[in-house]
Design an enzyme around this catalytic site. Structure first.
Site, PDB file in Angstrom:
ATOM      1  N   ARG A  21       0.807  -1.218   0.000  1.00 19.10           N
ATOM      2  CA  ARG A  21       0.000   0.000   0.000  1.00 19.10           C
ATOM      3  C   ARG A  21       0.838   1.264   0.000  1.00 19.10           C
ATOM      4  NH1 ARG A  21      -4.923  -2.073   3.966  1.00 19.10           N
ATOM      5  NH2 ARG A  21      -5.945  -3.167   2.268  1.00 19.10           N
ATOM      6  N   HIS A 216     -22.193   3.141   5.728  1.00 18.50           N
ATOM      7  CA  HIS A 216     -22.173   3.682   4.364  1.00 18.50           C
ATOM      8  C   HIS A 216     -23.530   4.225   3.918  1.00 18.50           C
ATOM      9  CE1 HIS A 216     -18.028   2.776   3.413  1.00 18.50           C
ATOM     10  NE2 HIS A 216     -18.197   1.721   4.184  1.00 18.50           N
ATOM     11  N   THR A 244     -21.029   5.859  11.538  1.00 15.32           N
ATOM     12  CA  THR A 244     -19.779   6.618  11.665  1.00 15.32           C
ATOM     13  C   THR A 244     -20.062   8.100  11.452  1.00 15.32           C
ATOM     14  OG1 THR A 244     -17.525   6.896  10.844  1.00 15.32           O
ATOM     15  CG2 THR A 244     -19.182   6.379   9.212  1.00 15.32           C
ATOM     16  N   LYS A 247     -17.676   9.395   7.552  1.00 16.08           N
ATOM     17  CA  LYS A 247     -17.925   9.244   6.117  1.00 16.08           C
ATOM     18  C   LYS A 247     -18.881  10.352   5.661  1.00 16.08           C
ATOM     19  CE  LYS A 247     -16.039   4.679   6.224  1.00 16.08           C
ATOM     20  NZ  LYS A 247     -16.181   3.265   6.529  1.00 16.08           N
ATOM     21  N   THR A 276     -10.603   5.285  27.179  1.00 18.30           N
ATOM     22  CA  THR A 276      -9.967   6.067  26.128  1.00 18.30           C
ATOM     23  C   THR A 276     -10.477   7.503  26.185  1.00 18.30           C
ATOM     24  OG1 THR A 276      -9.415   6.042  23.766  1.00 18.30           O
ATOM     25  CG2 THR A 276     -11.684   5.519  24.319  1.00 18.30           C
ATOM     26  N   THR A 277      -9.620   8.432  25.812  1.00 16.26           N
ATOM     27  CA  THR A 277     -10.005   9.845  25.814  1.00 16.26           C
ATOM     28  C   THR A 277     -11.191  10.066  24.890  1.00 16.26           C
ATOM     29  OG1 THR A 277      -7.716  10.443  26.240  1.00 16.26           O
ATOM     30  CG2 THR A 277      -9.128  12.178  25.367  1.00 16.26           C
TER      31      THR A 277
HETATM   32  C1  LIG Z   1     -15.386   2.446   7.550  1.00 20.24           C
HETATM   33  C2  LIG Z   1     -16.234   1.384   8.162  1.00 20.24           C
HETATM   34  C3  LIG Z   1     -16.331   1.256   9.550  1.00 20.24           C
HETATM   35  C4  LIG Z   1     -15.447   2.017  10.482  1.00 20.24           C
HETATM   36  O1  LIG Z   1     -15.801   3.355  10.564  1.00 20.24           O
HETATM   37  P1  LIG Z   1     -14.674   4.431  10.921  1.00 20.24           P
HETATM   38  O2  LIG Z   1     -15.425   5.546  11.515  1.00 20.24           O
HETATM   39  O3  LIG Z   1     -13.964   4.749   9.638  1.00 20.24           O
HETATM   40  O4  LIG Z   1     -13.741   3.766  11.894  1.00 20.24           O
HETATM   41  C5  LIG Z   1     -17.247   0.363  10.066  1.00 20.24           C
HETATM   42  N1  LIG Z   1     -18.022  -0.396   9.260  1.00 20.24           N
HETATM   43  C6  LIG Z   1     -17.918  -0.326   7.920  1.00 20.24           C
HETATM   44  C7  LIG Z   1     -18.807  -1.187   7.081  1.00 20.24           C
HETATM   45  C8  LIG Z   1     -17.021   0.554   7.321  1.00 20.24           C
HETATM   46  O5  LIG Z   1     -16.894   0.598   6.003  1.00 20.24           O
END
Ligand SMILES: *Cc1c(COP(=O)(O)O)cnc(C)c1O
Length: 403
Positions: A21, A216, A244, A247, A276-277
């Site tokens: 990568r 997503h 999340t 994204k 964790t913080t």
């Molecule tokens: C990116 C992703 C995560 C993790 O989310 P982050 O906020 O980037 O750590 C969890 N599940 C799926 C399906 C993802 O594609």
């Protein structure tokens, strides 16, 4: 053991397979999405980014930047502690309320990433429930798989989106043990969408809890941007919705939304939450502004879908081997790691177009691909340039077209 030789060999074997990568060094231009400055040893240039998970460009939205500036000036940089020890800021509380409401749930809980929210929640719940069996879709994300490992539960993997297989596995399991069915709504590498309602029907029939990863889909689907379950009006059928803030929300962080008892248990028992913080208040304030904006208006969601359709149409007309999907993710199969890297390098070097190659283990070998993520901000001209560049490189490298 010669440690260094061993470690060097691990790297060489990746290089030999063409899947070592290399990170593209980018400086994004706030207010000029999806343009970024790309830098390497030979210098720098402007490129069009076609593979960002900032699906709507919210990471550069005025309301988000304004909120983060305000918070930085008034609250400062970090949170100053774990949630339990001085690190709960009012903005965390407000954001959790907003996220609970987004998914029609009683409560929500913030984590420092979506990855951690999956790992910590699944790991903790699975470990707490005696004899729990976890039923997991075969395409589930690495963070879900890590959570299942952490839980040490018995696990049954059902074939991707295959409700019949899931039912077979449920039917032969003991009736009186706790069960957890874990799946995603939009799968990020193929862009296909789970049969959420059917899975919930099965879960009800067999007395299982459901965990849906909407990473997503959050911000992108549904009248409020709550995801696919929000779009389909079935958020109440899911025990836990996970998302999340990194994204489509455009900032950083992760969360779960569920009933208040479940959230309280994860809050009280999950090491990945406790030790964790907490998320920097600046990040939480940006995410809060983004979620509120996306709740209040569907305009970006509409423009997004319109761009997606336009791109898909153009690429199919030019006979590129698309994986057909009902979502905003547009994968083009190359089918070979080295060629995939080569076409990506050529796009960057010759056409100022940045699309990261996606290779094993993110996708199965033989399905290496370019994964396009069109946004509301990709213009028709950018689409023209992309299709022309792909066409030229597909011919030059003699890559497969659609039948
Ligand atoms: C990116 C992703 C995560 C993790 O989310 P982050 O906020 O980037 O750590 C969890 N599940 C799926 C399906 C993802 O594609």
């Amino acid at each position: 053991m010669d440690y260094n030789e061993f470690l060097n060999n691990k790297i060489t074997s990746l290089e030999d397979e063409g899947r070592y990568r290399v990170f593209a060094n980018l400086v994004r231009h706030a207010g000029n999405f999806p343009i970024a400055t790309y830098r390497d040893d030979s210098g720098e240039k402007e490129v069009t980014v076609w593979c960002s998970n900032d699906y709507l460009g919210m990471g550069q939205h005025k309301s988000v930047i304004f909120a983060m500036n305000e918070c930085l000036q008034h609250v400062g940089a970090g949170s100053g502690g774990t949630r339990n020890i001085s690190g709960t800021s009012n903005v965390h509380v407000l954001l959790e309320r907003e996220l609970a409401d987004l998914h029609g749930k009683e409560a929500a809980l913030l984590f420092t990433s979506g990855y951690i929210s999956n790992e910590a929640t699944i790991g903790t719940l699975g470990a707490l429930m005696p004899d729990c069996i976890i039923f997991s879709d075969s395409h589930n994300h690495a963070s879900i798989i890590q959570g299942i490992r952490l839980s040490r539960c018995d696990k049954k993997i059902f074939r991707h989106n295959d409700v019949n297989h899931l039912e077979q596995l449920l039917a032969v399991s003991p009736t009186n043990v706790p069960k957890l069915v874990i799946f995603e709504s939009v799968y990020s590498m193929d862009g296909d969408i789970a049969p959420i309602e059917k899975i919930c029907d099965l879960a009800d029939r067999y007395g299982a809890m459901t965990f849906l990863d909407e990473v997503h889909a959050v911000g992108l689907y549904g009248p409020k941007g709550g995801g696919i379950a929000d779009r389909d009006g079935i958020t109440d059928r899911l025990s836990i919705i996970e998302g999340t803030l990194g994204k489509a929300i455009g900032v950083m962080g992760g969360y779960i939304a569920a009933n208040s008892t479940l959230v309280d248990v994860v809050r009280s028992y999950a090491p990945g939450f406790i030790f964790t913080t907490s998320l920097a208040p600046v990040l939480a304030s940006g995410a809060l502004a983004s979620v509120r904006y996306l709740k209040s208006s569907s305009q970006l969601r509409r423009q997004h879908q319109e761009r997606v359709e336009s791109l898909k149409k153009r690429l199919s007309a030019a006979n590129f081997p698309l994986i057909s999907s009902n979502s905003h993710i547009v994968p083009i199969v190359v089918g070979d790691a080295r060629l995939c890297k080569q076409v990506s390098d050529r796009l960057l070097d010759q056409h100022c177009i940045y699309i990261q190659p996606i290779n094993y283990p993110t996708v199965p070998r033989g399905t290496e691909r370019l994964r396009l993520a069109p946004s509301p901000w990709h213009t028709e001209t950018m689409i023209d340039e992309l299709v022309d560049a792909l066409d030229e490189e597909w011919t030059r490298l003699d890559l497969k077209r659609a039948a």
